[in-house]
Every structure is written in C-alpha cells, then in structure tokens.
Design a protein around this motif. Sequence first.
Motif, PDB file in Angstrom:
ATOM      1  N   ALA A  11       0.896  -1.453   0.119  1.00  0.00           N
ATOM      2  CA  ALA A  11      -0.129  -0.003  -0.018  1.00  0.00           C
ATOM      3  C   ALA A  11       0.961   1.277  -0.089  1.00  0.00           C
ATOM      4  O   ALA A  11       0.562   2.128   0.604  1.00  0.00           O
ATOM      5  CB  ALA A  11      -1.112   0.025   1.226  1.00  0.00           C
ATOM      6  N   PRO A  13       2.889   4.405  -2.367  1.00  0.00           N
ATOM      7  CA  PRO A  13       2.421   5.159  -3.359  1.00  0.00           C
ATOM      8  C   PRO A  13       1.968   4.470  -4.566  1.00  0.00           C
ATOM      9  O   PRO A  13       0.666   4.891  -5.255  1.00  0.00           O
ATOM     10  CB  PRO A  13       3.162   6.212  -3.638  1.00  0.00           C
ATOM     11  CG  PRO A  13       4.748   5.690  -3.126  1.00  0.00           C
ATOM     12  CD  PRO A  13       4.288   4.742  -2.089  1.00  0.00           C
ATOM     13  N   ASP A  33      -1.037  -5.022   3.148  1.00  0.00           N
ATOM     14  CA  ASP A  33       0.391  -4.609   3.293  1.00  0.00           C
ATOM     15  C   ASP A  33       0.823  -4.832   4.708  1.00  0.00           C
ATOM     16  O   ASP A  33       0.015  -4.894   5.872  1.00  0.00           O
ATOM     17  CB  ASP A  33       0.455  -3.157   3.320  1.00  0.00           C
ATOM     18  CG  ASP A  33       1.753  -2.284   3.138  1.00  0.00           C
ATOM     19  OD1 ASP A  33       1.971  -1.798   2.349  1.00  0.00           O
ATOM     20  OD2 ASP A  33       2.674  -2.663   4.079  1.00  0.00           O
ATOM     21  N   LEU A  35       2.779  -3.367   6.790  1.00  0.00           N
ATOM     22  CA  LEU A  35       2.818  -2.268   7.745  1.00  0.00           C
ATOM     23  C   LEU A  35       1.362  -2.215   8.554  1.00  0.00           C
ATOM     24  O   LEU A  35       0.554  -2.839   8.120  1.00  0.00           O
ATOM     25  CB  LEU A  35       3.233  -1.204   6.999  1.00  0.00           C
ATOM     26  CG  LEU A  35       4.478  -0.955   6.690  1.00  0.00           C
ATOM     27  CD1 LEU A  35       4.789   0.263   6.092  1.00  0.00           C
ATOM     28  CD2 LEU A  35       5.560  -1.023   7.971  1.00  0.00           C
ATOM     29  N   GLY A  39       0.659   3.756   2.941  1.00  0.00           N
ATOM     30  CA  GLY A  39       1.660   4.888   2.502  1.00  0.00           C
ATOM     31  C   GLY A  39       3.126   4.456   2.166  1.00  0.00           C
ATOM     32  O   GLY A  39       3.943   5.063   1.686  1.00  0.00           O
ATOM     33  N   GLY A  40       3.562   3.317   2.745  1.00  0.00           N
ATOM     34  CA  GLY A  40       4.746   2.786   2.413  1.00  0.00           C
ATOM     35  C   GLY A  40       6.010   3.425   2.926  1.00  0.00           C
ATOM     36  O   GLY A  40       5.893   4.393   3.787  1.00  0.00           O
ATOM     37  N   GLN A  41       7.097   3.782   1.862  1.00  0.00           N
ATOM     38  CA  GLN A  41       8.184   4.514   2.306  1.00  0.00           C
ATOM     39  C   GLN A  41       7.864   6.023   2.600  1.00  0.00           C
ATOM     40  O   GLN A  41       8.547   6.575   3.778  1.00  0.00           O
ATOM     41  CB  GLN A  41       9.239   4.404   1.345  1.00  0.00           C
ATOM     42  CG  GLN A  41      10.107   3.039   1.111  1.00  0.00           C
ATOM     43  CD  GLN A  41      10.766   3.238  -0.196  1.00  0.00           C
ATOM     44  OE1 GLN A  41      11.500   4.133  -0.306  1.00  0.00           O
ATOM     45  NE2 GLN A  41      10.690   2.366  -1.150  1.00  0.00           N
ATOM     46  N   TYR A  46       9.719   9.063   5.569  1.00  0.00           N
ATOM     47  CA  TYR A  46       9.650  10.457   5.419  1.00  0.00           C
ATOM     48  C   TYR A  46       8.358  11.223   5.112  1.00  0.00           C
ATOM     49  O   TYR A  46       8.247  11.995   4.363  1.00  0.00           O
ATOM     50  CB  TYR A  46      10.568  10.697   4.114  1.00  0.00           C
ATOM     51  CG  TYR A  46      10.360  10.481   2.681  1.00  0.00           C
ATOM     52  CD1 TYR A  46       9.682  11.180   2.037  1.00  0.00           C
ATOM     53  CD2 TYR A  46      10.415   9.083   2.328  1.00  0.00           C
ATOM     54  CE1 TYR A  46       9.404  10.906   0.738  1.00  0.00           C
ATOM     55  CE2 TYR A  46       9.905   8.776   1.139  1.00  0.00           C
ATOM     56  CZ  TYR A  46       9.488   9.523   0.535  1.00  0.00           C
ATOM     57  OH  TYR A  46       9.280   9.067  -1.019  1.00  0.00           O
ATOM     58  N   VAL A 117      10.537  -1.998  -1.545  1.00  0.00           N
ATOM     59  CA  VAL A 117      12.058  -2.646  -1.331  1.00  0.00           C
ATOM     60  C   VAL A 117      11.853  -3.836  -0.392  1.00  0.00           C
ATOM     61  O   VAL A 117      12.840  -4.405   0.303  1.00  0.00           O
ATOM     62  CB  VAL A 117      12.955  -1.697  -0.368  1.00  0.00           C
ATOM     63  CG1 VAL A 117      13.896  -0.758  -1.381  1.00  0.00           C
ATOM     64  CG2 VAL A 117      12.344  -0.868   0.589  1.00  0.00           C
ATOM     65  N   PHE A 120       8.824  -4.067   5.271  1.00  0.00           N
ATOM     66  CA  PHE A 120       9.489  -3.660   6.502  1.00  0.00           C
ATOM     67  C   PHE A 120       9.223  -4.436   7.556  1.00  0.00           C
ATOM     68  O   PHE A 120       8.024  -4.565   7.918  1.00  0.00           O
ATOM     69  CB  PHE A 120       8.687  -2.056   6.725  1.00  0.00           C
ATOM     70  CG  PHE A 120       9.120  -1.132   5.747  1.00  0.00           C
ATOM     71  CD1 PHE A 120      10.252  -0.359   5.511  1.00  0.00           C
ATOM     72  CD2 PHE A 120       8.089  -0.976   4.746  1.00  0.00           C
ATOM     73  CE1 PHE A 120      10.222   0.541   4.650  1.00  0.00           C
ATOM     74  CE2 PHE A 120       8.294  -0.058   3.586  1.00  0.00           C
ATOM     75  CZ  PHE A 120       9.407   0.554   3.932  1.00  0.00           C
ATOM     76  N   PRO A 252       8.756 -13.033   1.668  1.00  0.00           N
ATOM     77  CA  PRO A 252       8.382 -14.269   0.854  1.00  0.00           C
ATOM     78  C   PRO A 252       8.496 -14.044  -0.365  1.00  0.00           C
ATOM     79  O   PRO A 252       8.440 -14.961  -1.442  1.00  0.00           O
ATOM     80  CB  PRO A 252       7.076 -14.385   1.490  1.00  0.00           C
ATOM     81  CG  PRO A 252       6.768 -13.236   2.409  1.00  0.00           C
ATOM     82  CD  PRO A 252       8.047 -12.387   2.467  1.00  0.00           C
ATOM     83  N   ILE A 253       8.412 -12.926  -1.134  1.00  0.00           N
ATOM     84  CA  ILE A 253       8.277 -12.408  -2.788  1.00  0.00           C
ATOM     85  C   ILE A 253       9.340 -13.172  -3.239  1.00  0.00           C
ATOM     86  O   ILE A 253       9.190 -13.890  -4.577  1.00  0.00           O
ATOM     87  CB  ILE A 253       8.611 -10.703  -2.904  1.00  0.00           C
ATOM     88  CG1 ILE A 253       7.381 -10.288  -2.051  1.00  0.00           C
ATOM     89  CG2 ILE A 253       8.796 -10.715  -4.310  1.00  0.00           C
ATOM     90  CD1 ILE A 253       7.252  -8.822  -2.247  1.00  0.00           C
ATOM     91  N   ILE A 282       5.502  -3.526 -10.213  1.00  0.00           N
ATOM     92  CA  ILE A 282       5.574  -2.266 -10.577  1.00  0.00           C
ATOM     93  C   ILE A 282       6.097  -1.319  -9.176  1.00  0.00           C
ATOM     94  O   ILE A 282       6.181  -1.925  -8.153  1.00  0.00           O
ATOM     95  CB  ILE A 282       4.022  -1.634 -10.659  1.00  0.00           C
ATOM     96  CG1 ILE A 282       3.151  -1.875  -9.477  1.00  0.00           C
ATOM     97  CG2 ILE A 282       3.615  -2.269 -11.941  1.00  0.00           C
ATOM     98  CD1 ILE A 282       1.957  -0.948  -9.903  1.00  0.00           C
TER      99      ILE A 282
END
Length: 340
Positions: A11, A13, A33, A35, A39-41, A46, A117, A120, A252-253, A282
Amino acid sequence: MIKTDVLVIGAGPIGLFAVHQLGIIGLKAEVVDNLDKIGGQCIELYPDKPIYDIPAIPECTGESLTKNLLEQVKPFKTNFHLNERVQEISKEKNHWKIATSKNKIFIAPNIIIAGGVGSFEPRKFSIEEAIKFENNGVYYSIKDKNYFKNKKICIFGGGDSALDWAIELSKFAEVILIHRRNEFRGVGNSFKTVKKLEKEGKLKIKTPFQINSIEGQHKISAITIKTEDDKTEKITTDCILGFFGLIMKLGPIGEWGLNLDKKHIPVNTENFQTNKEGIFAIGDICTYPGKLKLILSGFHEAALAARTCFKIARPNEKYKFEFSTTSKKMQERLGLKKDK
Ligand SMILES: Cc1cc2nc3c(=O)[nH]c(=O)nc-3n(C[C@H](O)[C@H](O)[C@H](O)COP(=O)(O)OP(=O)(O)OC[C@H]3O[C@@H](n4cnc5c(N)ncnc54)[C@H](O)[C@@H]3O)c2cc1C
C-alpha cells in the motif's frame, strides 16, 4: 476466501495509484500490506520531508501525497488488509490463490506486486526469551495505547519512536526509557520533553544499558539490563517495547518462482508483467533497462499493468482506451454526476 479481480501487494504510493488505475477501468482490487499503516516508504521513512518531483504538484510531503492518493481511490471503496504479509501464492486453474500471514485467502486472476524494497519489519531484541514473549509482553509497535494504561513499561531505543512513545505513555503508565548510548538520536524537541518529564519525576531514563534477560513464566515479571562492562540491574516490569528501527526484507516474494535480479523483479515494459502470466511488478521492486526508482515512474507502470489485468480478468470483453475527461463510464466509477 476473498475473490477479487486484482490482489495488490503493497500500500505504498504505487500500490495506491494502481488501485486508482484499476478502479477507473472497472476492476476491483484488494490491498495487503505488512505495515500497520498505508503509504509505504513515504509514511514510514519520510512523512514530513518535501517531495518536489510529482507532476503538477510543485511541493508535497510524504504524508500529504499519501493522503491525496487515498482521497483519489476513495470512490472505489477498496479494502486494505494491514499488518498482514502475503506469504504464499499458487496457481489454481485460471486464477492465483494468495495466502497471508493471518491465514486469509484471496482468489484473483491477477496479482500486482508493488512491494517496494520488500516488507518492512521491526528490528527485534537479540535475546532468545524475547521470541517467547513476543506479543505477550514484548512489543515492537503499538496498536492500542490504552492497553498500556497503568502498566509498568520499559521502552528501549534512542530514536523518535522511542522518545515519542515514552512521552505519550508516561501520561498514564510507569515508563522507563532505556538506551544503549547516553545520546539519543531523536529530534531535539522530543528529547527536551523527555528530559523535562524526567526532572518532574514522570518517567525514568537509564543509559547506557541494553537488555540482558527477561524473567517470567507465562508473562513477564522482570528484566535485567546491563552496561558494556557487564554491570547489571534488575527492573520489575509488565512489558517491554523495542523501537530499534525497521529492516527491509524482500521476504516471501523471493520464494514465488519469479525471476529475480539483485532483489528486484525483471518485467516486460509493455505491461510490467513478470515471468508469470497474471503477476505484475511495479514501483521500486521492478527492474528493466533504464528503470528510475521514482514515484512518477511507478505511476506510469501502474497504468500499463492495470490494462493487461483487465484483459486477463475480462477475457470476453474488449478493452477500450478512454480519457477520464470524456469517459462517462470512468466518471460514474468515480462517483461523479452523470451530467458533469
Ligand atoms: C528519504 C526518501 C526520500 C525520497 N524522496 C523521493 C522524491 O523526492 N521523489 C520520488 O519520486 N521518490 C522519492 N523517494 C523514493 C520513493 O519513496 C519510492 O520510489 C516509493 O516509495 C516507491 O513506492 P512503492 O509503492 O513501489 O514501494 P514502497 O513505498 O516501498 O511500498 C511498498 C509496500 O509494500 C509492502 N510489502 C512488501 N512486501 C510485502 C508482502 N510480502 N506482503 C505485504 N506487504 C508487503 C511494504 O510493507 C510497503 O509498505 C524517496 C525515498 C526515501 C527513502
């Protein structure tokens, strides 16, 4: 078992914009997700930093970009399954079966991996007893702060999360903040507040200490902490919280039989499909000649992947290219009035 047109992993961007691109062409998506937030990273790493290279938005922050992306997908009423990692995928006839760490099963003809990446994960205490008490006295995140009311809590860590939670929980719990160094990494204001609270007797600070052992049978009764020169101290406590930052793992990916190139997934740039039909990659996780790890590149990748998802999910329908400015169907899906 949840059936959908596309299961989106991540989840961040790019996962969020994929939901939009799928939604306007009439496909349903579910998002998973690892997390506890969307919003991911942008949100995890940030939230307050400015971003200057989102097309047509001269300046935004990680947090405001996430908020706007969420606003944009609102009409599609998408389900977000947070705190859940996609563990396994397997092919069954014409669809994929996807299983999460919470044993949820999704059935979908398409999977879009927007895993950045990787997932997390919190850096954990290195002593073995911490595993035994995980989620039963040992925590790495806070889902409901009320759970900690009137408890004795030891918070470990020297960054913003440790300082901010020490401040917050000291309002209604007995807090000891423990850090392995005398200096804290967290930003100035939080540190000043923590020192002030210490002076007022509202929390205690112990440095330079690390965890040494955890005592207790079914629940934690005490811990010992130690200095570098092995001076130990025993503290009675109900729970311990570790805020040591996050590590990023492909997780796991890496075990799904997809081609990999240095922890990235090579894709066909025509539609961002991987070596498996119906699985797309993507955003930061994909690679191809010339790939730029920028949010704007991920948005383009999402748009193309979504169109091929349509062809796979609706094999008997013809995909017709349309502009959102003139397409009545798209505008209806966005919940806009028909006469607009
Ligand atoms: C400090 C910093 C500043 C940046 N500034 C800019 C900038 O100015 N402009 C710009 O364009 N880019 C910038 N970037 C890069 C940008 O943030 C990334 O390109 C973008 O976040 C990638 O988005 P994504 O959705 O592909 O992945 P991510 O944002 O990494 O999100 C991926 C999500 O997938 C989840 N996930 C992974 N595996 C699983 C699994 N198995 N199950 C469930 N969930 C999983 C993760 O938990 C994560 O939430 C910056 C990055 C950093 C760190």
